[in-house]
Design a protein around this motif. Structure first.
Motif, PDB file in Angstrom:
ATOM      1  N   LEU A   3       0.862  -1.207   0.061  1.00  0.00           N
ATOM      2  CA  LEU A   3      -0.074  -0.174  -0.164  1.00  0.00           C
ATOM      3  C   LEU A   3       0.878   1.127   0.001  1.00  0.00           C
ATOM      4  N   LEU A   4       1.932   1.288   0.783  1.00  0.00           N
ATOM      5  CA  LEU A   4       2.661   2.483   0.923  1.00  0.00           C
ATOM      6  C   LEU A   4       3.537   2.732  -0.339  1.00  0.00           C
ATOM      7  N   GLU A   5       3.813   1.665  -1.151  1.00  0.00           N
ATOM      8  CA  GLU A   5       4.658   1.784  -2.433  1.00  0.00           C
ATOM      9  C   GLU A   5       3.476   2.256  -3.527  1.00  0.00           C
ATOM     10  N   ALA A   6       2.326   1.740  -3.312  1.00  0.00           N
ATOM     11  CA  ALA A   6       1.273   2.104  -4.246  1.00  0.00           C
ATOM     12  C   ALA A   6       1.064   3.760  -4.113  1.00  0.00           C
ATOM     13  N   MET A   7       1.069   4.455  -2.734  1.00  0.00           N
ATOM     14  CA  MET A   7       0.765   5.782  -2.630  1.00  0.00           C
ATOM     15  C   MET A   7       1.724   6.775  -3.248  1.00  0.00           C
ATOM     16  N   LYS A   8       2.997   6.308  -3.746  1.00  0.00           N
ATOM     17  CA  LYS A   8       3.796   7.110  -4.346  1.00  0.00           C
ATOM     18  C   LYS A   8       3.066   7.439  -5.946  1.00  0.00           C
ATOM     19  N   ASP A   9       2.126   6.560  -6.344  1.00  0.00           N
ATOM     20  CA  ASP A   9       1.550   6.695  -7.874  1.00  0.00           C
ATOM     21  C   ASP A   9       0.078   7.162  -7.589  1.00  0.00           C
ATOM     22  N   VAL A  10      -0.318   7.350  -6.302  1.00  0.00           N
ATOM     23  CA  VAL A  10      -1.792   7.722  -6.196  1.00  0.00           C
ATOM     24  C   VAL A  10      -2.065   9.243  -6.362  1.00  0.00           C
ATOM     25  N   GLN A  11      -2.982   9.754  -6.571  1.00  0.00           N
ATOM     26  CA  GLN A  11      -3.393  11.166  -6.757  1.00  0.00           C
ATOM     27  C   GLN A  11      -2.839  11.837  -5.282  1.00  0.00           C
ATOM     28  N   GLU A  12      -2.320  13.164  -5.713  1.00  0.00           N
ATOM     29  CA  GLU A  12      -1.962  13.912  -4.446  1.00  0.00           C
ATOM     30  C   GLU A  12      -2.861  14.065  -3.342  1.00  0.00           C
ATOM     31  N   ASN A  13      -4.052  14.289  -3.791  1.00  0.00           N
ATOM     32  CA  ASN A  13      -5.116  14.749  -3.032  1.00  0.00           C
ATOM     33  C   ASN A  13      -5.577  13.589  -1.895  1.00  0.00           C
ATOM     34  N   ILE A  14      -5.265  12.208  -2.211  1.00  0.00           N
ATOM     35  CA  ILE A  14      -5.458  11.187  -1.362  1.00  0.00           C
ATOM     36  C   ILE A  14      -4.621  11.074  -0.141  1.00  0.00           C
ATOM     37  N   LYS A  15      -5.321  10.880   1.085  1.00  0.00           N
ATOM     38  CA  LYS A  15      -4.402  10.614   2.113  1.00  0.00           C
ATOM     39  C   LYS A  15      -4.814   9.195   2.796  1.00  0.00           C
ATOM     40  N   LEU A  16      -3.749   8.975   3.435  1.00  0.00           N
ATOM     41  CA  LEU A  16      -3.719   7.280   4.221  1.00  0.00           C
ATOM     42  C   LEU A  16      -3.760   7.415   5.483  1.00  0.00           C
ATOM     43  N   ILE A  17      -4.504   6.806   6.289  1.00  0.00           N
ATOM     44  CA  ILE A  17      -4.342   6.578   7.828  1.00  0.00           C
ATOM     45  C   ILE A  17      -4.125   5.264   8.047  1.00  0.00           C
ATOM     46  N   VAL A  18      -2.880   5.070   8.460  1.00  0.00           N
ATOM     47  CA  VAL A  18      -2.053   3.728   8.878  1.00  0.00           C
ATOM     48  C   VAL A  18      -2.304   3.826  10.616  1.00  0.00           C
ATOM     49  N   ALA A  19      -3.332   2.931  10.997  1.00  0.00           N
ATOM     50  CA  ALA A  19      -3.538   2.993  12.532  1.00  0.00           C
ATOM     51  C   ALA A  19      -3.497   1.439  12.881  1.00  0.00           C
ATOM     52  N   GLY A  20      -2.818   1.206  14.279  1.00  0.00           N
ATOM     53  CA  GLY A  20      -2.899  -0.119  14.480  1.00  0.00           C
ATOM     54  C   GLY A  20      -1.623  -0.563  15.420  1.00  0.00           C
ATOM     55  N   LYS A  21      -1.708  -1.494  16.260  1.00  0.00           N
ATOM     56  CA  LYS A  21      -0.263  -1.826  16.845  1.00  0.00           C
ATOM     57  C   LYS A  21       0.416  -2.833  15.962  1.00  0.00           C
ATOM     58  N   VAL A  22       1.841  -2.700  15.947  1.00  0.00           N
ATOM     59  CA  VAL A  22       2.973  -3.245  15.124  1.00  0.00           C
ATOM     60  C   VAL A  22       2.824  -4.804  16.107  1.00  0.00           C
ATOM     61  N   TRP A  23       2.652  -5.847  15.424  1.00  0.00           N
ATOM     62  CA  TRP A  23       2.619  -7.369  15.723  1.00  0.00           C
ATOM     63  C   TRP A  23       3.769  -8.089  15.192  1.00  0.00           C
ATOM     64  N   LYS A  24       4.782  -8.455  15.818  1.00  0.00           N
ATOM     65  CA  LYS A  24       5.799  -9.306  15.274  1.00  0.00           C
ATOM     66  C   LYS A  24       6.342  -8.602  14.022  1.00  0.00           C
ATOM     67  N   ASP A  25       6.542  -7.511  13.985  1.00  0.00           N
ATOM     68  CA  ASP A  25       6.989  -6.748  12.716  1.00  0.00           C
ATOM     69  C   ASP A  25       7.917  -5.661  13.053  1.00  0.00           C
ATOM     70  N   ASP A  26       8.431  -4.986  12.214  1.00  0.00           N
ATOM     71  CA  ASP A  26       9.365  -3.629  12.443  1.00  0.00           C
ATOM     72  C   ASP A  26       8.904  -2.720  11.698  1.00  0.00           C
ATOM     73  N   PHE A  27       8.095  -1.496  12.450  1.00  0.00           N
ATOM     74  CA  PHE A  27       7.618  -0.492  11.648  1.00  0.00           C
ATOM     75  C   PHE A  27       8.538   0.501  10.782  1.00  0.00           C
ATOM     76  N   SER A  28       9.809   0.308  11.276  1.00  0.00           N
ATOM     77  CA  SER A  28      10.853   0.792  10.628  1.00  0.00           C
ATOM     78  C   SER A  28      10.910   0.678   9.021  1.00  0.00           C
ATOM     79  N   VAL A  29      10.543  -0.548   8.726  1.00  0.00           N
ATOM     80  CA  VAL A  29      10.433  -0.883   7.228  1.00  0.00           C
ATOM     81  C   VAL A  29       9.577   0.213   6.689  1.00  0.00           C
ATOM     82  N   TYR A  30       8.447   0.335   7.182  1.00  0.00           N
ATOM     83  CA  TYR A  30       7.443   0.910   6.504  1.00  0.00           C
ATOM     84  C   TYR A  30       7.652   2.659   6.596  1.00  0.00           C
ATOM     85  N   GLN A  31       8.193   2.976   7.763  1.00  0.00           N
ATOM     86  CA  GLN A  31       8.672   4.409   7.955  1.00  0.00           C
ATOM     87  C   GLN A  31       9.655   4.930   6.865  1.00  0.00           C
TER      88      GLN A  31
END
Length: 168
Positions: A12-40
């Motif tokens: 989804l984050l990779e897709a966002m670079k090609d999504v219309q500029e006016n579209i915003k994304l909310i990412v909400a939730g607790k990280v579970w057995k993952d490393d959020f720095s990859v997404y950041q």
């Protein structure tokens, strides 16, 4: 919900670079057995910080409802799942879903009728689907209405209880 590798937030984050500029994304939730720095790192790499709102923690029921009501579309780029409560919840709000075309989602979503499907793990196809959906507000509303009707007619507790009573 939880942020897990299998839910493919990276797609989804990779897709966002090609999504219309006016579209915003909310990412909400607790990280579970993952490393959020990859997404950041993806957010930083594509300079998405001003388009992505992060709430990386346990999300209370009150806040979940707020996010559902504040959103137009739920994007579920999952790679594998057996069922999704978040998909059914989104549909119950009359929210449009864009989900990967895995069996659990294909069992619930009739593509282009009460939700949309895209080829799993393909960020370019996801970006195209998001842009297509966002560019047609009347279609967005019709699909959201169909999702809500499906929830009432197929997945509501009243319907499930009636079906159960009919077999006993």
């Amino acid at each position: 919900g939880q942020i897990k590798k299998v839910k493919r937030l990276d797609v989804l984050l990779e897709a966002m670079k090609d999504v219309q500029e006016n579209i915003k994304l909310i990412v909400a939730g607790k990280v579970w057995k993952d490393d959020f720095s990859v997404y950041q790192n993806i957010i930083d790499k594509h300079q998405l910080g001003n388009r992505v709102q992060l709430d990386i923690q346990f999300i209370s029921n009150d806040k979940k409802e707020l996010y559902f009501k504040a959103s137009d579309v739920m994007v579920l780029p999952y790679e594998k799942i057996f069922q999704s409560g978040v998909l059914l919840t989104a549909m119950s709000y009359g929210m449009v879903s864009i989900s990967s075309d895995i069996p659990a989602f294909r069992d619930v979503v009739d593509d282009n009728i009460d939700g949309f499907l895209f080829e799993k793990n393909d960020s370019q196809k996801l970006a195209k689907k998001i842009n297509d959906v966002a560019s047609n507000e009347s279609r967005l509303n019709a699909v959201g209405d169909s999702a809500r009707v499906k929830m009432l007619n197929v997945y509501s507790w009243d319907k499930i209880a009636g079906d159960y009573l009919a077999i006993i």
